[in-house]
Design a protein around this motif. Structure first.
Motif, mmCIF file in Angstrom:
data_model
loop_
_atom_site.group_PDB
_atom_site.id
_atom_site.type_symbol
_atom_site.label_atom_id
_atom_site.label_comp_id
_atom_site.label_asym_id
_atom_site.label_seq_id
_atom_site.Cartn_x
_atom_site.Cartn_y
_atom_site.Cartn_z
ATOM 1 N N LYS A 42 0.809 -1.219 0.000
ATOM 2 C CA LYS A 42 0.000 0.000 0.000
ATOM 3 C C LYS A 42 0.843 1.271 0.000
ATOM 4 C CE LYS A 42 -3.611 -2.200 2.692
ATOM 5 N NZ LYS A 42 -4.284 -2.214 3.995
ATOM 6 N N ARG A 43 2.137 1.168 0.253
ATOM 7 C CA ARG A 43 2.983 2.363 0.352
ATOM 8 C C ARG A 43 3.246 2.970 -1.017
ATOM 9 N NH1 ARG A 43 7.414 -0.065 4.329
ATOM 10 N NH2 ARG A 43 5.993 -0.438 6.046
ATOM 11 N N VAL A 44 3.167 4.307 -1.043
ATOM 12 C CA VAL A 44 3.463 5.062 -2.258
ATOM 13 C C VAL A 44 4.503 6.109 -1.893
ATOM 14 C CG1 VAL A 44 2.512 6.516 -4.065
ATOM 15 C CG2 VAL A 44 1.126 4.707 -3.084
ATOM 16 N N ASN A 45 5.509 6.252 -2.739
ATOM 17 C CA ASN A 45 6.608 7.174 -2.508
ATOM 18 C C ASN A 45 6.477 8.348 -3.475
ATOM 19 O OD1 ASN A 45 8.856 7.833 -1.110
ATOM 20 N ND2 ASN A 45 10.245 6.564 -2.299
ATOM 21 N N CYS A 46 6.414 9.583 -2.945
ATOM 22 C CA CYS A 46 6.383 10.766 -3.818
ATOM 23 C C CYS A 46 7.777 10.990 -4.361
ATOM 24 C CB CYS A 46 5.912 11.988 -3.046
ATOM 25 S SG CYS A 46 5.908 13.485 -4.059
ATOM 26 N N ARG A 47 7.889 11.145 -5.665
ATOM 27 C CA ARG A 47 9.198 11.298 -6.287
ATOM 28 C C ARG A 47 9.710 12.737 -6.232
ATOM 29 N NH1 ARG A 47 6.595 7.148 -8.662
ATOM 30 N NH2 ARG A 47 7.814 5.263 -9.005
ATOM 31 N N LEU A 48 8.855 13.676 -5.797
ATOM 32 C CA LEU A 48 9.278 15.069 -5.708
ATOM 33 C C LEU A 48 9.726 15.431 -4.285
ATOM 34 C CD1 LEU A 48 9.555 17.705 -7.239
ATOM 35 C CD2 LEU A 48 7.216 18.245 -6.596
ATOM 36 N N CYS A 49 8.881 15.166 -3.291
ATOM 37 C CA CYS A 49 9.214 15.539 -1.907
ATOM 38 C C CYS A 49 9.646 14.340 -1.063
ATOM 39 C CB CYS A 49 8.037 16.237 -1.247
ATOM 40 S SG CYS A 49 6.592 15.190 -0.955
ATOM 41 N N LEU A 50 9.633 13.135 -1.632
ATOM 42 C CA LEU A 50 10.057 11.894 -0.987
ATOM 43 C C LEU A 50 9.204 11.494 0.210
ATOM 44 C CD1 LEU A 50 13.909 12.325 -1.154
ATOM 45 C CD2 LEU A 50 12.425 11.117 -2.744
ATOM 46 N N ARG A 58 -6.875 2.585 -5.907
ATOM 47 C CA ARG A 58 -6.549 1.607 -6.944
ATOM 48 C C ARG A 58 -6.066 2.253 -8.242
ATOM 49 N NH1 ARG A 58 -5.986 -3.110 -4.490
ATOM 50 N NH2 ARG A 58 -7.795 -3.656 -3.261
ATOM 51 N N GLY A 59 -6.161 3.568 -8.351
ATOM 52 C CA GLY A 59 -5.774 4.236 -9.587
ATOM 53 C C GLY A 59 -4.276 4.171 -9.835
ATOM 54 N N ARG A 60 -3.885 4.378 -11.085
ATOM 55 C CA ARG A 60 -2.470 4.327 -11.462
ATOM 56 C C ARG A 60 -1.730 5.588 -11.016
ATOM 57 N NH1 ARG A 60 1.541 1.032 -11.896
ATOM 58 N NH2 ARG A 60 3.028 1.631 -13.477
ATOM 59 N N ILE A 61 -2.445 6.725 -10.943
ATOM 60 C CA ILE A 61 -1.841 8.001 -10.569
ATOM 61 C C ILE A 61 -2.167 8.307 -9.109
ATOM 62 C CG2 ILE A 61 -1.767 10.479 -11.061
ATOM 63 C CD1 ILE A 61 -0.614 8.783 -13.293
ATOM 64 N N PHE A 62 -1.163 8.749 -8.370
ATOM 65 C CA PHE A 62 -1.299 9.106 -6.963
ATOM 66 C C PHE A 62 -0.948 10.577 -6.816
ATOM 67 C CE2 PHE A 62 1.213 9.807 -3.085
ATOM 68 C CZ PHE A 62 0.207 9.661 -2.150
ATOM 69 N N PRO A 65 -0.256 14.241 -0.954
ATOM 70 C CA PRO A 65 -0.985 15.182 -0.092
ATOM 71 C C PRO A 65 -0.105 16.326 0.409
ATOM 72 C CG PRO A 65 -0.541 13.151 1.102
ATOM 73 C CD PRO A 65 -0.089 12.940 -0.319
ATOM 74 N N HIS A 66 1.197 16.192 0.328
ATOM 75 C CA HIS A 66 2.102 17.219 0.838
ATOM 76 C C HIS A 66 2.435 18.269 -0.216
ATOM 77 C CE1 HIS A 66 6.067 18.811 2.181
ATOM 78 N NE2 HIS A 66 5.414 18.865 3.325
ATOM 79 N N CYS A 67 2.866 17.822 -1.397
ATOM 80 C CA CYS A 67 3.291 18.782 -2.428
ATOM 81 C C CYS A 67 2.333 18.849 -3.614
ATOM 82 C CB CYS A 67 4.698 18.443 -2.916
ATOM 83 S SG CYS A 67 4.813 16.891 -3.825
ATOM 84 N N GLY A 68 1.406 17.910 -3.736
ATOM 85 C CA GLY A 68 0.421 17.918 -4.808
ATOM 86 C C GLY A 68 0.914 17.336 -6.123
ATOM 87 N N ALA A 69 2.109 16.807 -6.170
ATOM 88 C CA ALA A 69 2.662 16.249 -7.404
ATOM 89 C C ALA A 69 1.949 14.952 -7.765
ATOM 90 C CB ALA A 69 4.156 15.986 -7.237
ATOM 91 N N GLU A 70 1.860 14.701 -9.068
ATOM 92 C CA GLU A 70 1.280 13.444 -9.546
ATOM 93 C C GLU A 70 2.396 12.413 -9.673
ATOM 94 O OE1 GLU A 70 -0.720 14.140 -13.206
ATOM 95 O OE2 GLU A 70 -2.419 15.104 -12.247
ATOM 96 N N ASN A 71 2.157 11.229 -9.137
ATOM 97 C CA ASN A 71 3.132 10.154 -9.171
ATOM 98 C C ASN A 71 2.466 8.893 -9.687
ATOM 99 O OD1 ASN A 71 5.449 11.422 -7.651
ATOM 100 N ND2 ASN A 71 3.799 11.674 -6.170
ATOM 101 N N GLU A 72 3.226 8.090 -10.407
ATOM 102 C CA GLU A 72 2.722 6.789 -10.837
ATOM 103 C C GLU A 72 2.988 5.767 -9.755
ATOM 104 O OE1 GLU A 72 3.638 5.179 -14.640
ATOM 105 O OE2 GLU A 72 3.879 7.179 -15.498
ATOM 106 N N ARG A 73 2.066 4.831 -9.603
ATOM 107 C CA ARG A 73 2.267 3.751 -8.650
ATOM 108 C C ARG A 73 3.218 2.726 -9.254
ATOM 109 N NH1 ARG A 73 -1.442 3.729 -4.587
ATOM 110 N NH2 ARG A 73 -3.234 5.027 -4.997
#
Length: 80
Positions: A42-50, A58-62, A65-73
């Motif tokens: 279930k863990r997702v890592n933001c690639r901008l703010c880490l 369940r979506g492919r895009i996450f 909540p901190h920086c608002g960047a779109e990340n792929e799962r």
């Protein structure tokens, strides 16, 4: 009738207790390992703010909540 001395009875009691303790320890470790594997999925890592977040979506895009960047799962190996 089965005849047991006091020392044999004590040995059987201690042996059975040890087997039960080892069995419940094994069950506990197995359960904790399963919980950890479910949590890692279930863990997702933001690639901008880490930031690391557990997300049930369940979506492919996450959306972070901190920086608002779109990340792929999942594992993304792209360098851009």
């Amino acid at each position: 009738m089965i005849e047991l001395s006091l020392t044999e009875l004590a040995a059987w009691a201690i042996g059975i207790t040890m087997v039960v303790v080892v069995f419940f320890e094994w069950i506990s470790r197995w359960s904790a390992g399963n919980a950890e594997r479910r949590s890692v999925r279930k863990r997702v890592n933001c690639r901008l703010c880490l930031l690391v977040v557990e997300d049930e979506g369940r979506g492919r895009i996450f959306h972070c909540p901190h920086c608002g960047a779109e990340n792929e799962r999942g594992r993304n190996r792209s360098l851009g």
